[in-house]
Design a protein around this motif. Structure first.
Motif, PDB file in Angstrom:
ATOM      1  N   ALA A 129       0.874  -1.227   0.065  1.00 20.80           N
ATOM      2  CA  ALA A 129       0.064   0.016  -0.002  1.00 20.80           C
ATOM      3  C   ALA A 129       0.749   1.430   0.154  1.00 20.80           C
ATOM      4  CB  ALA A 129      -1.024   0.104   1.189  1.00 20.80           C
ATOM      5  N   THR A 130       2.046   1.129   0.608  1.00 24.39           N
ATOM      6  CA  THR A 130       2.873   2.371   0.631  1.00 24.39           C
ATOM      7  C   THR A 130       3.259   2.682  -0.494  1.00 24.39           C
ATOM      8  OG1 THR A 130       3.524   1.787   3.060  1.00 24.39           O
ATOM      9  CG2 THR A 130       5.081   3.275   1.774  1.00 24.39           C
ATOM     10  N   VAL A 136       0.835   7.145  -6.750  1.00 24.94           N
ATOM     11  CA  VAL A 136      -0.118   7.935  -6.983  1.00 24.94           C
ATOM     12  C   VAL A 136       0.306   9.367  -6.569  1.00 24.94           C
ATOM     13  CG1 VAL A 136      -2.535   8.455  -6.594  1.00 24.94           C
ATOM     14  CG2 VAL A 136      -1.871   5.850  -7.057  1.00 24.94           C
ATOM     15  N   GLY A 137       0.812   9.524  -5.634  1.00 25.14           N
ATOM     16  CA  GLY A 137       1.248  10.789  -5.096  1.00 25.14           C
ATOM     17  C   GLY A 137       2.181  11.479  -5.908  1.00 25.14           C
ATOM     18  N   PHE A 140       0.709  12.653  -9.379  1.00 21.31           N
ATOM     19  CA  PHE A 140       0.182  13.750  -9.384  1.00 21.31           C
ATOM     20  C   PHE A 140       1.251  15.090  -9.217  1.00 21.31           C
ATOM     21  CE2 PHE A 140      -1.017  17.331  -6.386  1.00 21.31           C
ATOM     22  CZ  PHE A 140      -2.139  17.771  -7.077  1.00 21.31           C
ATOM     23  N   ALA A 141       2.461  14.700  -8.477  1.00 20.80           N
ATOM     24  CA  ALA A 141       3.281  15.794  -8.291  1.00 20.80           C
ATOM     25  C   ALA A 141       3.918  16.059  -9.729  1.00 20.80           C
ATOM     26  CB  ALA A 141       4.380  15.389  -7.437  1.00 20.80           C
ATOM     27  N   VAL A 142       4.229  14.888 -10.520  1.00 17.59           N
ATOM     28  CA  VAL A 142       4.995  15.126 -11.832  1.00 17.59           C
ATOM     29  C   VAL A 142       3.969  15.564 -12.642  1.00 17.59           C
ATOM     30  CG1 VAL A 142       5.740  13.870 -13.942  1.00 17.59           C
ATOM     31  CG2 VAL A 142       6.374  13.084 -11.487  1.00 17.59           C
ATOM     32  N   GLY A 143       2.467  15.731 -12.750  1.00 19.69           N
ATOM     33  CA  GLY A 143       1.706  16.045 -13.789  1.00 19.69           C
ATOM     34  C   GLY A 143       1.225  17.358 -13.252  1.00 19.69           C
ATOM     35  N   THR A 144       1.851  18.137 -11.995  1.00 18.31           N
ATOM     36  CA  THR A 144       1.541  19.423 -11.831  1.00 18.31           C
ATOM     37  C   THR A 144       2.520  20.496 -12.266  1.00 18.31           C
ATOM     38  OG1 THR A 144       0.064  18.423  -9.972  1.00 18.31           O
ATOM     39  CG2 THR A 144       0.697  20.818  -9.929  1.00 18.31           C
ATOM     40  N   PRO A 145       2.251  21.292 -13.199  1.00 18.65           N
ATOM     41  CA  PRO A 145       3.274  22.282 -13.436  1.00 18.65           C
ATOM     42  C   PRO A 145       3.630  23.206 -12.484  1.00 18.65           C
ATOM     43  CG  PRO A 145       1.695  21.889 -15.302  1.00 18.65           C
ATOM     44  CD  PRO A 145       1.117  21.376 -14.219  1.00 18.65           C
TER      45      PRO A 145
END
Length: 319
Positions: A129-130, A136-137, A140-145
């Motif tokens: 799970a970790t 997933v986290g 999200f970080a890589v996909g956020t300019p």
């Protein structure tokens, strides 16, 4: 090849590359539409004599080679010329703004290294799970300019919660750190995801290696196996991303400083580009190239020390 000889060769290569970069930096701006004289006139019409005086004052009519060699000679002495926009020495502008930008980049780099390595290590070692949560986290970080992260952080932590200032660079070290916390996080978010994934992949590869299996079969404690045989052996791969991390920080600083109205070198570059302030743009561009190359030089020198399996000069020859 001895370490000193390798270091001397890399420094010489860096100097030659910087010389080539200086030519590109100086020449590229003169290929762009518009000219400094037009900006200095601020749209007003001028007589041929007035225009000739402006060109003579800023040496705009000199041959390209003469302008370049004169500029290069001044740069070597620490003189980047006079800003066309601010009517002051570029060196003074940089001295006023560079400390803020370096502090921002330093804070962001600390966040990237600490959080990225920690998440990558947890993901590789614990799995399950970790591992899923980290993947997933980081996705999200890589996909956020960076500019999107800046707007989101401003809206939540500055406007709604009021925990941090929404703009400015602050006055004094502690106040500067408080003002630069949100910009540093916005700057670091993408790189945290990237470094965490690189660390995870490198550690998973190291976990499957033969020497780890041998260490475990000899009864070496798992923590020691992770620390000495897995994490340490993965640092070479992680370290090679140092140049990419720093280059991304330098580029994204322009967006983040503009979003938070910090007034550092990044925002100065954006304003100088829009106003055709050639001396300022040339100085900042050359400094960015020099910082990027300096980081690559440090990475090349550290790699054989971190991972003895890498021979001196291997990375440079392959690049």
């Amino acid at each position: 090849m001895s370490f000193l000889r390798f270091a001397a060769r890399r420094v010489a290569e860096m100097a030659a590359t910087l010389l080539a970069a200086s030519f590109v930096v100086f020449g590229a701006l003169y290929l762009a539409p518009g000219n400094p004289a037009g900006f200095l006139l601020a749209g007003r019409s001028a007589s041929p004599d007035a225009l000739a005086a402006i060109n003579a004052q800023y040496h705009l009519d000199d041959p390209f080679a003469v302008r370049y060699l004169s500029w290069l000679g001044d740069v070597v002495q620490g003189d980047f010329g006079r800003s066309l926009t601010y009517r002051t020495d570029v060196s003074r502008l940089l001295a006023d703004r560079l400390p803020t930008t370096l502090l921002l980049i330093g804070m962001a780099l600390v966040v990237v290294v600490v959080v990225g390595l920690l998440l990558g290590r947890l993901s590789a070692v614990r799995g399950g799970a970790t591992d899923t949560a980290v993947l997933v986290g980081t996705a999200f970080a890589v996909g956020t300019p960076s500019f999107v992260a800046a707007v989101l952080l401003q809206g939540v932590f500055a406007v709604q919660l009021g925990w941090f200032p929404s703009s400015g660079a602050g006055d004094g070290l502690l106040d500067e750190v408080r003002h630069l916390t949100l910009p540093a996080i916005a700057l670091a978010l993408y790189l945290i995801g990237m470094l965490a994934r690189v660390t995870r992949s490198a550690m998973l590869e190291a976990l499957d290696s033969e020497h780890v299996t041998v260490a475990r079969s000899r009864g070496v404690p798992e923590r020691q196996v992770i620390r000495r045989h897995v994490f340490r052996n993965s640092l070479g791969t992680v370290l090679t991303t140092g140049g990419l991390i720093v280059s991304t920080l330098l580029v994204c600083t322009v967006l983040v400083e503009t979003a938070f109205s910090i007034g550092g070198v990044g925002q100065l570059l954006e304003l100088s580009t829009s106003t055709k302030d050639f001396p300022t743009v040339q100085a900042i561009s050359l400094i960015i190239v020099a910082l990027f190359m300096s980081v690559n030089l440090v990475v090349d020198l550290l790699l054989p020390l971190v991972d003895p399996r890498i021979a001196l000069g291997t990375r440079s020859s392959s690049a």
